[in-house]
Design a protein around this motif. Sequence first.
Motif, PDB file in Angstrom:
ATOM      1  N   ASP A  19       0.849  -1.185   0.000  1.00  0.00           N
ATOM      2  CA  ASP A  19       0.000   0.000   0.000  1.00  0.00           C
ATOM      3  C   ASP A  19       0.885   1.236   0.000  1.00  0.00           C
ATOM      4  OD1 ASP A  19      -2.259  -1.524   0.020  1.00  0.00           O
ATOM      5  OD2 ASP A  19      -2.545  -1.391   2.184  1.00  0.00           O
ATOM      6  N   ARG A  27      -3.478   1.066  -5.340  1.00  0.00           N
ATOM      7  CA  ARG A  27      -4.075  -0.167  -5.822  1.00  0.00           C
ATOM      8  C   ARG A  27      -5.390   0.123  -6.544  1.00  0.00           C
ATOM      9  NH1 ARG A  27      -5.858  -3.662  -1.200  1.00  0.00           N
ATOM     10  NH2 ARG A  27      -3.889  -2.873  -0.472  1.00  0.00           N
ATOM     11  N   LEU A  28      -5.555  -0.480  -7.705  1.00  0.00           N
ATOM     12  CA  LEU A  28      -6.801  -0.332  -8.460  1.00  0.00           C
ATOM     13  C   LEU A  28      -7.870  -1.243  -7.862  1.00  0.00           C
ATOM     14  CD1 LEU A  28      -5.458  -0.306 -12.119  1.00  0.00           C
ATOM     15  CD2 LEU A  28      -6.127   1.645 -10.729  1.00  0.00           C
ATOM     16  N   GLY A  29      -9.103  -0.799  -7.919  1.00  0.00           N
ATOM     17  CA  GLY A  29     -10.216  -1.607  -7.444  1.00  0.00           C
ATOM     18  C   GLY A  29     -10.775  -1.100  -6.131  1.00  0.00           C
ATOM     19  N   SER A  30     -11.541  -1.963  -5.494  1.00  0.00           N
ATOM     20  CA  SER A  30     -12.240  -1.612  -4.257  1.00  0.00           C
ATOM     21  C   SER A  30     -11.510  -2.157  -3.041  1.00  0.00           C
ATOM     22  CB  SER A  30     -13.656  -2.189  -4.279  1.00  0.00           C
ATOM     23  OG  SER A  30     -14.386  -1.634  -5.342  1.00  0.00           O
ATOM     24  N   TYR A  31     -11.730  -1.501  -1.921  1.00  0.00           N
ATOM     25  CA  TYR A  31     -11.155  -1.930  -0.648  1.00  0.00           C
ATOM     26  C   TYR A  31     -12.091  -1.473   0.454  1.00  0.00           C
ATOM     27  CZ  TYR A  31      -9.811   2.934  -0.774  1.00  0.00           C
ATOM     28  OH  TYR A  31      -9.851   4.306  -0.889  1.00  0.00           O
ATOM     29  N   ASN A  59     -12.810   3.060  -3.585  1.00  0.00           N
ATOM     30  CA  ASN A  59     -12.549   2.493  -4.890  1.00  0.00           C
ATOM     31  C   ASN A  59     -11.669   3.468  -5.659  1.00  0.00           C
ATOM     32  OD1 ASN A  59     -13.168   2.193  -7.930  1.00  0.00           O
ATOM     33  ND2 ASN A  59     -13.961   0.315  -7.029  1.00  0.00           N
ATOM     34  N   TYR A  60     -10.772   2.924  -6.473  1.00  0.00           N
ATOM     35  CA  TYR A  60      -9.923   3.744  -7.335  1.00  0.00           C
ATOM     36  C   TYR A  60      -9.808   3.040  -8.673  1.00  0.00           C
ATOM     37  CZ  TYR A  60      -5.880   6.317  -9.067  1.00  0.00           C
ATOM     38  OH  TYR A  60      -5.029   7.068  -9.828  1.00  0.00           O
ATOM     39  N   ASP A  61     -10.121   3.763  -9.766  1.00  0.00           N
ATOM     40  CA  ASP A  61     -10.095   3.141 -11.097  1.00  0.00           C
ATOM     41  C   ASP A  61      -8.922   3.598 -11.956  1.00  0.00           C
ATOM     42  OD1 ASP A  61     -10.742   5.693 -11.992  1.00  0.00           O
ATOM     43  OD2 ASP A  61     -12.776   5.181 -12.616  1.00  0.00           O
TER      44      ASP A  61
END
Length: 174
Positions: A19, A27-31, A59-61
């Motif tokens: 991280d 990091r791409l995607g959801s957490y 979330n980060y795309d």
Amino acid sequence: DAVENLEEQIRDDRDRDLDRFGNSGRRLGSYGSVSARATATGDDDNDTVDLGVGLRFGNYDGLNGYDVTLNYNYGEANDEETKNNLLAGLDYRRDLNSNLFAFGKLDVVFDGLADEPGEFESDTFVGAGLGYRIYNDADRQWSVQAGPGFRVAEVIDEDEVSEAAAALSSNYYQ
């Protein structure tokens, strides 16, 4: 030996903390995570209940990112409320380039026990603006952001507060 060394390097890479701060390397995607707690005690003279829930989701795309946070607490002692409050926030960011970003935010506070004149029953802020990443690498991240906003608050025995406001922050992580 060469295969064992490679396997050891793979294990070391898997175990390290990947991280990173800022959107660089993010990091791409959801957490997210959810936590909850509940306790209750009782005897002939005293009954108490204490509940709480916390949530963080994001979330980060690669271009857009958002984070949602929530914290709610409720407590009772002998059938009388001792806690009833909510803190919640929504933060949105859109990268404009590697250092510049736009943001929007919504923060809400609710106090169900506010009953004295001058106490805030609710307080809501919404704002947007621009931010700049001064440092943005794997070891440190420093960003500043500022922009206009609007605040609405309900105060016990007073007129509702509706006013222009501002969002101004500086975040540094090492």
